[in-house]
Design an enzyme around this catalytic site. Structure first.
Site, mmCIF file in Angstrom:
data_model
loop_
_atom_site.group_PDB
_atom_site.id
_atom_site.type_symbol
_atom_site.label_atom_id
_atom_site.label_comp_id
_atom_site.label_asym_id
_atom_site.label_seq_id
_atom_site.Cartn_x
_atom_site.Cartn_y
_atom_site.Cartn_z
ATOM 1 N N GLN A 128 26.743 26.715 -25.523
ATOM 2 C CA GLN A 128 26.006 25.468 -25.323
ATOM 3 C C GLN A 128 26.798 24.260 -25.821
ATOM 4 O O GLN A 128 26.727 23.177 -25.239
ATOM 5 C CB GLN A 128 24.659 25.569 -26.055
ATOM 6 C CG GLN A 128 23.610 24.589 -25.570
ATOM 7 C CD GLN A 128 22.912 25.047 -24.302
ATOM 8 O OE1 GLN A 128 22.491 26.185 -24.192
ATOM 9 N NE2 GLN A 128 22.782 24.161 -23.332
ATOM 10 N N LYS A 141 20.842 26.903 -30.124
ATOM 11 C CA LYS A 141 20.059 27.851 -29.319
ATOM 12 C C LYS A 141 19.124 28.596 -30.249
ATOM 13 O O LYS A 141 19.386 28.690 -31.446
ATOM 14 C CB LYS A 141 20.990 28.857 -28.648
ATOM 15 C CG LYS A 141 20.368 29.555 -27.459
ATOM 16 C CD LYS A 141 20.558 28.749 -26.202
ATOM 17 C CE LYS A 141 19.855 29.362 -25.022
ATOM 18 N NZ LYS A 141 20.259 28.706 -23.760
ATOM 19 N N ASP A 173 14.486 28.855 -21.846
ATOM 20 C CA ASP A 173 15.554 29.761 -21.402
ATOM 21 C C ASP A 173 14.800 30.997 -20.907
ATOM 22 O O ASP A 173 13.616 30.876 -20.530
ATOM 23 C CB ASP A 173 16.526 30.084 -22.566
ATOM 24 C CG ASP A 173 17.805 30.785 -22.086
ATOM 25 O OD1 ASP A 173 18.698 30.104 -21.578
ATOM 26 O OD2 ASP A 173 17.908 32.018 -22.198
ATOM 27 N N ASN A 190 13.602 31.107 -13.170
ATOM 28 C CA ASN A 190 13.734 29.666 -12.951
ATOM 29 C C ASN A 190 15.058 29.310 -12.256
ATOM 30 O O ASN A 190 15.061 28.573 -11.264
ATOM 31 C CB ASN A 190 13.619 28.951 -14.311
ATOM 32 C CG ASN A 190 13.905 27.475 -14.198
ATOM 33 O OD1 ASN A 190 15.027 27.027 -14.406
ATOM 34 N ND2 ASN A 190 12.900 26.699 -13.831
ATOM 35 N N SER A 214 17.846 17.827 -19.037
ATOM 36 C CA SER A 214 17.129 17.701 -20.317
ATOM 37 C C SER A 214 17.533 16.401 -21.008
ATOM 38 O O SER A 214 16.696 15.704 -21.583
ATOM 39 C CB SER A 214 17.478 18.878 -21.239
ATOM 40 O OG SER A 214 16.733 20.024 -20.901
HETATM 41 P P1 NDP Z 1 13.713 33.413 -16.445
HETATM 42 O O1 NDP Z 1 13.041 34.079 -17.591
HETATM 43 O O2 NDP Z 1 12.982 32.399 -15.655
HETATM 44 O O3 NDP Z 1 14.261 34.504 -15.428
HETATM 45 C C1 NDP Z 1 15.156 35.482 -15.835
HETATM 46 C C2 NDP Z 1 15.454 36.384 -14.664
HETATM 47 O O4 NDP Z 1 16.494 37.279 -15.020
HETATM 48 C C3 NDP Z 1 14.268 37.254 -14.285
HETATM 49 O O5 NDP Z 1 14.349 37.558 -12.927
HETATM 50 C C4 NDP Z 1 14.504 38.481 -15.154
HETATM 51 O O6 NDP Z 1 13.863 39.659 -14.680
HETATM 52 C C5 NDP Z 1 16.001 38.607 -15.065
HETATM 53 N N1 NDP Z 1 16.490 39.271 -16.276
HETATM 54 C C6 NDP Z 1 16.309 38.862 -17.559
HETATM 55 N N2 NDP Z 1 16.853 39.726 -18.415
HETATM 56 C C7 NDP Z 1 17.369 40.699 -17.659
HETATM 57 C C8 NDP Z 1 18.066 41.880 -17.957
HETATM 58 N N3 NDP Z 1 18.329 42.245 -19.230
HETATM 59 N N4 NDP Z 1 18.482 42.634 -16.902
HETATM 60 C C9 NDP Z 1 18.213 42.266 -15.637
HETATM 61 N N5 NDP Z 1 17.558 41.156 -15.294
HETATM 62 C C10 NDP Z 1 17.137 40.398 -16.286
HETATM 63 O O7 NDP Z 1 15.059 32.797 -17.059
HETATM 64 P P2 NDP Z 1 15.990 31.672 -16.440
HETATM 65 O O8 NDP Z 1 16.029 31.763 -14.965
HETATM 66 O O9 NDP Z 1 15.666 30.398 -17.103
HETATM 67 O O10 NDP Z 1 17.410 32.140 -17.030
HETATM 68 C C11 NDP Z 1 18.327 32.955 -16.296
HETATM 69 C C12 NDP Z 1 19.717 32.775 -16.864
HETATM 70 O O11 NDP Z 1 20.127 31.411 -16.740
HETATM 71 C C13 NDP Z 1 19.889 33.100 -18.347
HETATM 72 O O12 NDP Z 1 21.198 33.582 -18.567
HETATM 73 C C14 NDP Z 1 19.755 31.724 -19.011
HETATM 74 O O13 NDP Z 1 20.371 31.707 -20.286
HETATM 75 C C15 NDP Z 1 20.505 30.883 -18.006
HETATM 76 N N6 NDP Z 1 20.237 29.450 -18.016
HETATM 77 C C16 NDP Z 1 18.978 28.953 -17.923
HETATM 78 C C17 NDP Z 1 18.765 27.593 -17.899
HETATM 79 C C18 NDP Z 1 17.412 26.995 -17.714
HETATM 80 O O14 NDP Z 1 17.337 25.771 -17.620
HETATM 81 N N7 NDP Z 1 16.345 27.765 -17.623
HETATM 82 C C19 NDP Z 1 19.881 26.651 -18.031
HETATM 83 C C20 NDP Z 1 21.182 27.270 -18.026
HETATM 84 C C21 NDP Z 1 21.325 28.622 -18.051
HETATM 85 P P3 NDP Z 1 12.488 40.160 -15.363
HETATM 86 O O15 NDP Z 1 11.462 39.197 -14.905
HETATM 87 O O16 NDP Z 1 12.332 41.541 -14.842
HETATM 88 O O17 NDP Z 1 12.733 40.127 -16.843
HETATM 89 O O1 2IT Z 2 21.367 27.576 -21.290
HETATM 90 C C1 2IT Z 2 20.919 26.423 -21.112
HETATM 91 O O2 2IT Z 2 21.672 25.466 -20.875
HETATM 92 C C2 2IT Z 2 19.469 26.223 -21.171
HETATM 93 N N1 2IT Z 2 18.737 27.187 -21.332
HETATM 94 C C3 2IT Z 2 18.900 24.827 -21.081
HETATM 95 C C4 2IT Z 2 19.008 24.114 -22.399
HETATM 96 C C5 2IT Z 2 18.301 22.786 -22.471
HETATM 97 O O3 2IT Z 2 18.244 22.282 -23.595
HETATM 98 O O4 2IT Z 2 17.834 22.255 -21.477
#
Ligand code: NDP
Ligand code: 2IT
Length: 448
Positions: A111, A126, A166, A241, A380
């Site tokens: 991050q 984080k 996250d 997301n 953000s």
């Molecule tokens: P969500 O919780 O909305 O979705 C996560 C997705 O990934 C779900 O489909 C979930 O499946 C799957 N998943 C989670 N853990 C596992 C695992 N161990 N094995 C397989 N599938 C898995 O999270 P986000 O979409 O927000 O986050 C996804 C990724 O993006 C993460 O790495 C996060 O750190 C990164 N990220 C997120 C940001 C944000 O703004 N939200 C910003 C930047 C990066 P299930 O529902 O079955 O658990």
């Molecule tokens: O991994 C990431 O960049 C996030 N989960 C978003 C962090 C934030 O502060 O918006």
């Protein structure tokens, strides 16, 4: 220089035992620094690498809560306030059973650099908990969030540390966390959180931002080859997301997205994902990906093996689920099937072997997470700007700011990569551009 970097890595590993994800994230950055440390040996005089790899503050706390049947549960909460050289600590909270200190440190470390690349005034942090939200009722989620915030509130604030979502933390959870923070502090301090609801200080486009930003970044990568998204086949993992809004923007720009997944399996939909149905299943019903396949029709395949998502011939691959979900074998399959762009929507989704193979493959552009998914945290920071000025911007304007930021991150990464080696080496460019920005600020602020 290689032996100096190896020794530094070894020191960091020994100070942080049993944290393999943190070691992986540190190695990924340090392995890029040879050319910059050769040109700027003064960075080594300041012992800047050890300082950078030691979080400014690490908070670990007990989170007791009671479920709907009255049973008590004890979880472990974390917040790692990693680096505040560029601004208040900023980064999400993850609720997932796999969360431990090493995972929070890897995410916090990433991050720092991601936030630096956005060009906005945010430091890196984080947090999260080893809490599993799956199958929990709304009242249980609220009980957990309130207990979590009853400890965390004393460490955060608009000028101190600004959490967001996250994995496992979305608008619902931010709502319960914010409500408890407001109750304890007696302050409506909107700028202490991002990812808030739209009618209580949230920003338009924050929900979509990481997925949209990922697609803008992939579009820029394709642009360097004289290509566009129109008509391209795209493989995406995840259905959360990031994945959902990456699918939305990819489709809007004319691509056909043929896969999605969750932790229980993946779907191959040759006609292109029906996003409305996928959102209904995953966002509204909080169901499993198999339900999508069952309802979508006979042409859709469900596979229980999640990595099958990378075996499909595709032009663009976007891992958007979680760390280390795409390994060397999957990277080889993608390369053999003619993939052009691989852009990391999730944090560290490629194993070191996969990243190395994709980076080295001719005709493939590999975009590392800290650049590709920076649109989420950048928006953000736009939410913080709106809160600070007690303003709210419309969707089109906010999205135009996000798009500009993604274009500028892409340019910054390529310009730095070209200066230190090859313009197509996005890993080198992202790591060096972010590193120099952060360490220059640290040195200017003295030994703190
Ligand atoms: P969500 O919780 O909305 O979705 C996560 C997705 O990934 C779900 O489909 C979930 O499946 C799957 N998943 C989670 N853990 C596992 C695992 N161990 N094995 C397989 N599938 C898995 O999270 P986000 O979409 O927000 O986050 C996804 C990724 O993006 C993460 O790495 C996060 O750190 C990164 N990220 C997120 C940001 C944000 O703004 N939200 C910003 C930047 C990066 P299930 O529902 O079955 O658990
Ligand atoms: O991994 C990431 O960049 C996030 N989960 C978003 C962090 C934030 O502060 O918006």
């Amino acid at each position: 220089m290689d032996s100096t970097i190896d020794a530094l890595k070894q020191d960091v590993f020994e100070r942080n035992l049993n944290e393999p994800e943190y070691h992986q994230a540190v190695a990924e950055v340090l392995d890029s620094l040879g050319p910059v440390l050769e040109q700027h040996p003064e960075y080594l005089d300041h012992d800047i690498i050890h300082r950078l790899c030691e979080p400014e503050r690490q908070i670990i706390f007990r989170v007791p809560w009671r479920d709907d049947r009255g049973q008590v549960h004890i979880n472990r909460g974390y917040r790692v306030e990693f680096n505040s050289a560029l601004g208040p600590y900023k980064g999400g909270l993850r609720f997932h059973p796999s969360v431990n200190l090493g995972i929070v440190k890897f995410l916090g470390f990433e991050q720092i650099f991601k936030n630096a690349l956005t060009g906005l005034p945010i430091g890196g942090g984080k947090g999260g908990a080893n809490f599993d939200p799956r199958g929990r009722s709304d009242t249980e989620i609220m009980a957990f969030c309130q207990s979590f915030m009853t400890e965390l509130y004393r460490h955060i604030g608009e000028y101190t540390d600004v959490p967001a979502g996250d994995i496992g933390v979305g608008t619902r959870e931010i709502g319960y966390l914010f409500g408890q923070y407001k109750r304890i502090t007696n302050r409506f301090e909107a700028g202490a959180f991002t990812g808030k609801g739209l009618n209580w200080g949230g920003s338009l486009v924050r929900t979509e931002a990481t997925g949209y930003g990922t697609i803008y970044f992939a579009r820029e990568q394709l642009g360097t080859m004289g290509e566009t998204l129109d008509g391209k086949r795209v493989s995406i993992s995840g259905a959360g997301n990031v994945a959902l809004y990456a699918i939305e923007k990819a489709q809007a720009l004319g691509a056909r997205v043929v896969t999605a997944s969750d932790s229980s399996g993946c779907v191959y939909d040759p006609d292109g994902i029906d996003l409305e149905l996928l959102k209904q299943v995953k966002e509204i019903e909080r169901g499993r990906i198999r339900d999508y396949a069952d309802r979508r029709g006979p042409r859709v395949e469900f596979h229980a093996r999640i990595t099958d998502v990378w075996d499909v011939p595709t032009d663009i691959a976007l891992p958007c689920a979680t760390q280390n979900e795409l390994d060397g074998q999957s990277a080889r399959a993608l390369i053999n099937n003619g993939v052009k762009v691989v852009a990391e929507g999730a944090n560290m989704p490629c194993t070191p072997e996969a990243a190395q193979l994709l980076r080295a493959a001719k005709h493939v552009l590999f975009g590392p997470a800290k650049a590709v998914n920076s649109g989420g945290v950048a928006t953000s920071a736009l939410e913080m700007q709106q809160n600070a000025s007690r303003d709210s911007w419309d969707f089109a304007y906010t999205e135009s700011r996000l798009e500009e930021i993604m274009v500028s991150v892409h340019e910054r990464v390529r310009a730095t990569a070209s200066r230190y080696g090859d313009p197509n080496d996005y890993v080198l460019g992202a790591n060096i551009a972010a590193f120099t920005k952060v360490v220059d600020a640290m040195i200017a602020q003295g030994l703190v």
